[in-house]
Design an enzyme around this catalytic site. Structure first.
Site, PDB file in Angstrom:
ATOM      1  N   ASP A   1      56.342 -11.332   6.274  1.00 15.30           N
ATOM      2  CA  ASP A   1      55.103 -12.105   6.275  1.00 15.30           C
ATOM      3  C   ASP A   1      55.269 -13.285   5.330  1.00 15.30           C
ATOM      4  OD1 ASP A   1      52.296 -12.587   6.818  1.00 15.30           O
ATOM      5  OD2 ASP A   1      52.089 -10.419   7.064  1.00 15.30           O
TER       6      ASP A   1
ATOM      7  N   ASP B   1      51.355 -16.491   7.957  1.00 15.60           N
ATOM      8  CA  ASP B   1      49.932 -16.224   7.756  1.00 15.60           C
ATOM      9  C   ASP B   1      49.131 -17.527   7.758  1.00 15.60           C
ATOM     10  OD1 ASP B   1      47.889 -14.126   6.867  1.00 15.60           O
ATOM     11  OD2 ASP B   1      47.708 -15.576   5.231  1.00 15.60           O
TER      12      ASP B   1
ATOM     13  N   GLU C   1      50.269 -17.186  12.751  1.00 18.25           N
ATOM     14  CA  GLU C   1      48.862 -16.786  12.855  1.00 18.25           C
ATOM     15  C   GLU C   1      48.036 -18.067  12.798  1.00 18.25           C
ATOM     16  OE1 GLU C   1      45.667 -13.836  10.649  1.00 18.25           O
ATOM     17  OE2 GLU C   1      46.923 -15.178   9.457  1.00 18.25           O
TER      18      GLU C   1
ATOM     19  N   HIS D   1      46.525  -5.452  11.098  1.00 17.19           N
ATOM     20  CA  HIS D   1      45.887  -5.065   9.832  1.00 17.19           C
ATOM     21  C   HIS D   1      44.522  -5.708   9.644  1.00 17.19           C
ATOM     22  CE1 HIS D   1      47.716  -8.921   9.064  1.00 17.19           C
ATOM     23  NE2 HIS D   1      47.014  -9.042   7.959  1.00 17.19           N
ATOM     24  N   ASP D   2      44.178  -6.691  10.459  1.00 16.86           N
ATOM     25  CA  ASP D   2      42.898  -7.386  10.340  1.00 16.86           C
ATOM     26  C   ASP D   2      41.893  -6.989  11.421  1.00 16.86           C
ATOM     27  OD1 ASP D   2      43.495  -8.896   8.084  1.00 16.86           O
ATOM     28  OD2 ASP D   2      44.315 -10.569   9.240  1.00 16.86           O
TER      29      ASP D   2
END
Length: 578
Positions: free
Chosen positions: A100, A208, A270, A343-344
């Site tokens: 990430d 991210d 993302e 995870h979100d």
């Protein structure tokens, strides 16, 4: 697989959220030695890539997305040597590793920010966004912020710094100050760090909120107010997402970091708020930016006015229309990433499926729908087991900063009572995806011998990996079959996509076709039996490729009867055009 397509068109990615995957030392937090214990699980599943959510040194204000040292592992998770051992174990099994990359912001405890904050004359002052208070307002009071932007974690996006008499920008937590990518020194420091990780052996990055790195900056560095749709603050998205220099920065990153080793890597961005047209620009190989992006459009279809905590029933027609728009939009240029969970996001079997009587059927049906689209599928830890939402019933069970700030803000303005807020969190909280992976039926699901950092879902006594591996009809073994199908079948990898029955509110159906072979997926996305006329599907002479029942309906030319959440994929050789 044709040589004209990149390796990741036939690959499947598995996301690990380290603090909830496997604990090895009894402190209740997952770690790298724990991941090492479960590498065989990933190998058995058959995935090609593992993406690690942040493992870097961090104060853990946002569970690691607030980074204080990009080139070290947080002691919570282990050491760099531990990480090297995990990477080596995955590479031995042919599994690539993606890190990430969180470079829109750092932690406020990162040395860069500590130096930037030390004095207005600091050489790193311009590494972050520092601005004076608004004229006519007392510094540090509400309304004196340089702009009216709201944080994505509620409250204002500006934090007053008493020592230096200015505000700094944080689109997320106040402990996550935004880096100023307008400064070339910032960019070179980021690129140097990325090269260091590639030299260490990682195989790419999940970037991210990468489309927030370019802000819409006016003359003299001015930042403008944003429209206020509701609440106290403006929506900063228009001024911070897909900014004017974004593509320039990504292309520069390509030249400075990836040149000469690009083909072996996976680069996924993302990109909240990105449209299909944006995605074409990001993922066009000729532009040398990204391989694929995460769209958020399908994740907002069951929310109200963009509020992820407010629920409305999903209309299957909307889901089909949204995913089809991305399939057709990137059919000739670019590539799709495919996901339900991460995870979100809450667990898909609870969100779009039926996590009660039809949990296994709905988990496998939704998986089939996703994996049969054109793109690279992403599996989030526990999804392959059919794990469900957390089922929390009290505020003290929640840990997620976004959820807790949401409660704080809504209480402050008196918008919802506690019963409504608990319903909101039960639907939308990121903690739904963050409960520990359920490895077995023992105490704490085999995740830890200590007290877990967040409560284990009590249904681990009947939903867990040990039982799933022993059951040939489990969600786990179905995922293995889906992954193998993508590896083996060129039509699944790169075949053209055509939606069928767009107005059907219960059945999701589409064709994938290539070189005279057609695959047709038909999935009942409801908890009731359905019957449809299959005459126009062209299934005559077809065979079943994969199905989530042992006795699926054979390729019909007339009526097709599907049980609740039943899905079937048919193959027709020498298929005639429809």
């Amino acid at each position: 697989m044709s040589a004209e397509y990149a390796w990741w068109t036939s690959a499947v990615v598995y996301q690990i959220y380290p603090r909830s995957f496997q604990d090895s030392d009894g402190d209740g937090i997952g770690d790298l030695r724990g991941i090492l214990r479960r590498v065989d699980h990933l190998d058995e599943l058959g995935v090609d890539v593992v993406w690690f959510s942040p493992l870097y040194r961090s104060p853990q204000d946002d569970n690691g997305y607030d980074i204080s040292d990009y080139q070290d592992v947080d002691p919570l998770f282990g050491t760099l040597d531990d990480l090297d051992e995990v990477i080596g174990a995955l590479h031995e099994r042919g599994i690539k590793v993606v890190m990430d990359l969180v470079v829109n912001h750092t932690s406020d405890e990162h040395p860069w920010f500590i130096e930037s904050r030390s004095t207005r004359d600091s050489p790193k002052r311009d590494w972050y966004w520092w601005r004076d208070p608004r004229d006519g307002f007392a510094p540090g009071t509400r309304g004196s912020e340089p702009t009216n932007w709201g944080s994505f974690f509620s409250g204002p996006a500006w934090e007053w710094d008493e020592e230096t008499g200015q505000y700094y920008l944080h689109l997320f937590s106040r402990k996550q100050p935004d880096l100023n990518w307008e400064n070339p020194e910032v960019r070179e420091a980021v690129y140097a760090m990325m090269r260091w990780w590639l030299d260490r052996g990682v195989d790419g990055f999940r970037m991210d909120v990468i489309n927030l790195i370019s802000k819409d900056v006016g003359p003299g560095g001015a930042l403008a107010d944003a429209p206020v749709a509701s609440g106290l603050y403006g929506d900063a998205t228009a001024a911070s997402a897909n900014g004017p220099r974004l593509h320039e920065f990504l292309q520069e990153m390509h030249r400075e970091v990836f040149a000469g080793r690009r083909d072996a890597l996976l680069l996924v961005g993302e990109t909240p708020g990105a449209t299909v047209e944006d995605a074409k620009l990001f993922t066009d190989p000729a532009r040398a930016e990204l391989d694929m992006v995460f769209t958020f459009e399908h994740m907002g279809l069951d929310t109200v006015d963009g509020d992820r905590f407010q629920h409305r029933p999903l209309d299957l027609r909307d889901l089909k229309a949204t995913l089809t728009r991305w399939q057709t939009g990137l059919a000739d240029t670019g590539w799709n990433s495919l996901y339900w969970d991460n995870h979100d996001q809450p667990r898909v079997v609870s969100r779009f499926g039926d996590d009660g009587e039809h949990r296994v059927a709905s988990a496998t049906a939704l998986a089939t729908v996703l994996h049969l689209h054109r793109g690279t599928p992403y599996i989030y830890q526990g999804e392959e087991l059919g794990m469900t939402d957390a089922g929390f019933t009290s505020f003290d069970q929640y840990r997620d900063i976004e959820s807790l700030r949401y409660v704080e803000e809504k209480r402050a303005i008196g918008e919802f009572d506690d019963e409504q807020l608990l319903r909101a969190l039960a639907f939308g909280s990121r903690d739904n995806a963050r409960t520990p992976v359920q490895w077995d039926a023992s105490a704490h699901a085999g995740f830890t011998t200590g007290e877990p950092w967040i409560q284990v879902n009590p249904n681990h006594d009947r939903i867990n990996a040990e039982d799933a591996r022993a059951d040939p009809a489990s969600v786990f073994h179905y995922y293995r079959r889906l992954i193998a199908l993508r590896h083996d079948d060129p039509v699944v990898q790169t075949g053209a996509f055509t939606l069928v029955w767009p107005e059907d509110t219960e059945v999701y159906a589409f064709h994938r076709a290539q070189d005279g072979i057609r695959l047709t997926l038909v999935a009942n996305c409801s908890s009731e039996s359905v019957e449809r006329d299959a005459a126009d599907l062209g299934l005559g002479g077809g065979s079943v490729v994969i199905a989530n029942h042992d006795d699926p309906p054979q390729a019909p030319e007339g009526r097709l009867r599907l049980r609740p959440w039943e899905c079937v994929v048919y193959r027709v050789e020498d298929a005639r055009p429809l």
